[in-house]
Design a protein around this motif. Structure first.
Motif, PDB file in Angstrom:
ATOM      1  N   UNK A  20       0.627  -0.820  -0.158  1.00 44.68           N
ATOM      2  CA  UNK A  20      -0.372  -0.117   0.242  1.00 44.68           C
ATOM      3  C   UNK A  20       0.550   1.319  -0.103  1.00 44.68           C
ATOM      4  N   UNK A  21       0.548   2.166  -0.947  1.00 49.08           N
ATOM      5  CA  UNK A  21       0.686   3.778  -0.376  1.00 49.08           C
ATOM      6  C   UNK A  21       0.162   4.667  -0.127  1.00 49.08           C
ATOM      7  N   UNK A  22       1.038   5.585   0.285  1.00 53.39           N
ATOM      8  CA  UNK A  22      -0.151   6.778   0.675  1.00 53.39           C
ATOM      9  C   UNK A  22       1.152   8.065   0.602  1.00 53.39           C
ATOM     10  N   UNK A  23       0.561   8.598  -0.332  1.00 57.00           N
ATOM     11  CA  UNK A  23       1.007   9.900  -0.887  1.00 57.00           C
ATOM     12  C   UNK A  23       0.835  11.471  -0.116  1.00 57.00           C
ATOM     13  N   UNK A  24       1.359  11.814   0.628  1.00 58.37           N
ATOM     14  CA  UNK A  24       0.770  13.513   0.914  1.00 58.37           C
ATOM     15  C   UNK A  24       1.053  14.260   0.053  1.00 58.37           C
ATOM     16  N   UNK A  25       0.378  15.120   0.696  1.00 57.67           N
ATOM     17  CA  UNK A  25       0.366  16.272  -0.386  1.00 57.67           C
ATOM     18  C   UNK A  25       0.782  17.975   0.447  1.00 57.67           C
ATOM     19  N   UNK A  26       1.998  16.813   0.836  1.00 58.64           N
ATOM     20  CA  UNK A  26       3.098  18.509   1.213  1.00 58.64           C
ATOM     21  C   UNK A  26       4.082  16.933   2.197  1.00 58.64           C
ATOM     22  N   UNK A  27       4.925  18.161   2.668  1.00 56.58           N
ATOM     23  CA  UNK A  27       6.377  17.200   2.773  1.00 56.58           C
ATOM     24  C   UNK A  27       6.007  16.170   4.508  1.00 56.58           C
ATOM     25  N   UNK A  55      11.324   7.939  14.308  1.00 52.94           N
ATOM     26  CA  UNK A  55      12.275   7.236  13.459  1.00 52.94           C
ATOM     27  C   UNK A  55      11.750   6.021  14.584  1.00 52.94           C
ATOM     28  N   UNK A  56      10.813   5.834  15.474  1.00 54.00           N
ATOM     29  CA  UNK A  56      10.245   4.863  15.962  1.00 54.00           C
ATOM     30  C   UNK A  56       9.078   4.426  14.927  1.00 54.00           C
ATOM     31  N   UNK A  57       9.094   3.104  15.090  1.00 54.69           N
ATOM     32  CA  UNK A  57       7.791   2.317  14.157  1.00 54.69           C
ATOM     33  C   UNK A  57       6.972   1.165  15.321  1.00 54.69           C
ATOM     34  N   UNK A  58       5.444   1.195  15.432  1.00 54.67           N
ATOM     35  CA  UNK A  58       5.495   0.090  16.350  1.00 54.67           C
ATOM     36  C   UNK A  58       4.164  -0.260  15.615  1.00 54.67           C
ATOM     37  N   UNK A  59       3.884  -1.689  15.755  1.00 57.25           N
ATOM     38  CA  UNK A  59       2.687  -2.467  14.723  1.00 57.25           C
ATOM     39  C   UNK A  59       2.088  -3.267  15.986  1.00 57.25           C
ATOM     40  N   UNK A  60       0.595  -3.264  15.175  1.00 62.01           N
ATOM     41  CA  UNK A  60      -0.069  -4.632  15.895  1.00 62.01           C
ATOM     42  C   UNK A  60       0.123  -6.450  15.579  1.00 62.01           C
ATOM     43  N   UNK A  61      -0.070  -6.494  17.185  1.00 57.96           N
ATOM     44  CA  UNK A  61       0.790  -7.839  17.274  1.00 57.96           C
ATOM     45  C   UNK A  61       0.163  -8.585  16.375  1.00 57.96           C
ATOM     46  N   UNK A  62      -0.657  -8.616  15.765  1.00 56.33           N
ATOM     47  CA  UNK A  62      -1.404  -9.870  14.686  1.00 56.33           C
ATOM     48  C   UNK A  62      -0.757  -9.173  13.137  1.00 56.33           C
ATOM     49  N   UNK A  67       3.917  -7.342   8.422  1.00 60.89           N
ATOM     50  CA  UNK A  67       3.868  -6.098   7.750  1.00 60.89           C
ATOM     51  C   UNK A  67       5.607  -4.986   8.002  1.00 60.89           C
ATOM     52  N   UNK A  68       5.454  -4.532   6.964  1.00 58.54           N
ATOM     53  CA  UNK A  68       6.445  -3.166   7.680  1.00 58.54           C
ATOM     54  C   UNK A  68       6.323  -1.785   7.116  1.00 58.54           C
ATOM     55  N   UNK A  69       6.604  -0.830   7.608  1.00 61.42           N
ATOM     56  CA  UNK A  69       6.246   0.084   7.270  1.00 61.42           C
ATOM     57  C   UNK A  69       7.281   1.350   6.710  1.00 61.42           C
ATOM     58  N   UNK A  70       7.253   1.814   5.489  1.00 67.62           N
ATOM     59  CA  UNK A  70       8.676   2.570   5.433  1.00 67.62           C
ATOM     60  C   UNK A  70       8.066   4.269   5.359  1.00 67.62           C
ATOM     61  N   UNK A  71       8.980   4.605   4.064  1.00 64.04           N
ATOM     62  CA  UNK A  71       9.549   6.259   3.870  1.00 64.04           C
ATOM     63  C   UNK A  71      10.071   5.892   2.650  1.00 64.04           C
ATOM     64  N   UNK A  72       9.315   7.223   2.045  1.00 65.94           N
ATOM     65  CA  UNK A  72      10.373   7.840   0.652  1.00 65.94           C
ATOM     66  C   UNK A  72      10.253   9.564   0.811  1.00 65.94           C
ATOM     67  N   UNK A  73      11.090  10.086   1.687  1.00 64.85           N
ATOM     68  CA  UNK A  73      10.978  11.331   1.763  1.00 64.85           C
ATOM     69  C   UNK A  73      10.477  12.289   0.979  1.00 64.85           C
ATOM     70  N   UNK A  80       3.374   0.379   3.591  1.00 64.85           N
ATOM     71  CA  UNK A  80       2.800  -0.640   4.069  1.00 64.85           C
ATOM     72  C   UNK A  80       3.344  -2.143   3.534  1.00 64.85           C
ATOM     73  N   UNK A  81       4.275  -2.535   2.925  1.00 64.31           N
ATOM     74  CA  UNK A  81       4.501  -4.181   2.819  1.00 64.31           C
ATOM     75  C   UNK A  81       3.358  -5.003   3.305  1.00 64.31           C
ATOM     76  N   UNK A  82       3.165  -5.112   3.337  1.00 61.71           N
ATOM     77  CA  UNK A  82       1.868  -6.770   3.741  1.00 61.71           C
ATOM     78  C   UNK A  82       2.861  -8.412   2.886  1.00 61.71           C
ATOM     79  N   UNK A  83       3.033  -9.088   3.976  1.00 62.47           N
ATOM     80  CA  UNK A  83       3.424  -9.817   3.618  1.00 62.47           C
ATOM     81  C   UNK A  83       2.858 -11.373   4.136  1.00 62.47           C
ATOM     82  N   UNK A  84       3.001 -12.618   3.830  1.00 62.75           N
ATOM     83  CA  UNK A  84       1.585 -13.280   4.208  1.00 62.75           C
ATOM     84  C   UNK A  84       0.690 -13.069   4.275  1.00 62.75           C
ATOM     85  N   UNK A  85      -0.469 -12.934   3.855  1.00 61.87           N
ATOM     86  CA  UNK A  85      -1.804 -12.067   4.069  1.00 61.87           C
ATOM     87  C   UNK A  85      -2.858 -13.534   4.355  1.00 61.87           C
TER      88      UNK A  85
END
Length: 115
Positions: A20-27, A55-62, A67-73, A80-85
């Motif tokens: 999944x991608x989330x594009x923001x309208x500003x920085x 820089x801290x990332x937290x995930x739901x236990x489930x 899943x891995x969250x990342x960003x491209x500044x 949100x990379x989702x594997x083993x769905x």
């Protein structure tokens, strides 16, 4: 007005992957935190992953380990990379951004995990 636009949802078989991608309208540097939430039919919206500007990332236990969250500044985008769905991951996924007391939401993208 801040806009968050999600994309990348769809139908996938159990064990498959989506990004999944989330594009923001500003920085995205202007936000204190960004995150992903999801809402399944008949259930409350729940946190999936959240990252602070420090820089801290937290995930739901489930989703930990799957899943891995990342960003491209440079693109003002978080992912949100989702594997083993699993079928239990079926939901509308929402992007969220926070700046001080203000909270912004995207329109959501549907993820369906089914064979």
């Amino acid at each position: 007005q801040v806009q968050l636009v999600e994309s990348g949802g769809g139908l996938v078989q159990p064990g498959g992957s989506l990004r999944l991608s989330c594009a923001a309208s500003e920085s995205i540097f202007r936000f204190n935190a960004m995150g992903w939430y999801r809402q399944a039919p008949g259930k409350e919206r729940e946190l999936v992953a959240a990252a602070t500007s420090g820089g801290t990332t937290n995930y739901a236990d489930s989703v930990k380990g799957r899943f891995t969250m990342s960003r491209d500044n440079t693109k003002n985008t978080v992912y949100l990379q989702m594997n083993s769905l699993e079928p239990e991951d079926t939901a509308v996924y929402y992007c969220n951004a926070r700046r001080m007391s203000l909270v912004y939401w995207g329109q959501g993208t549907q993820v369906t995990v089914s064979s």
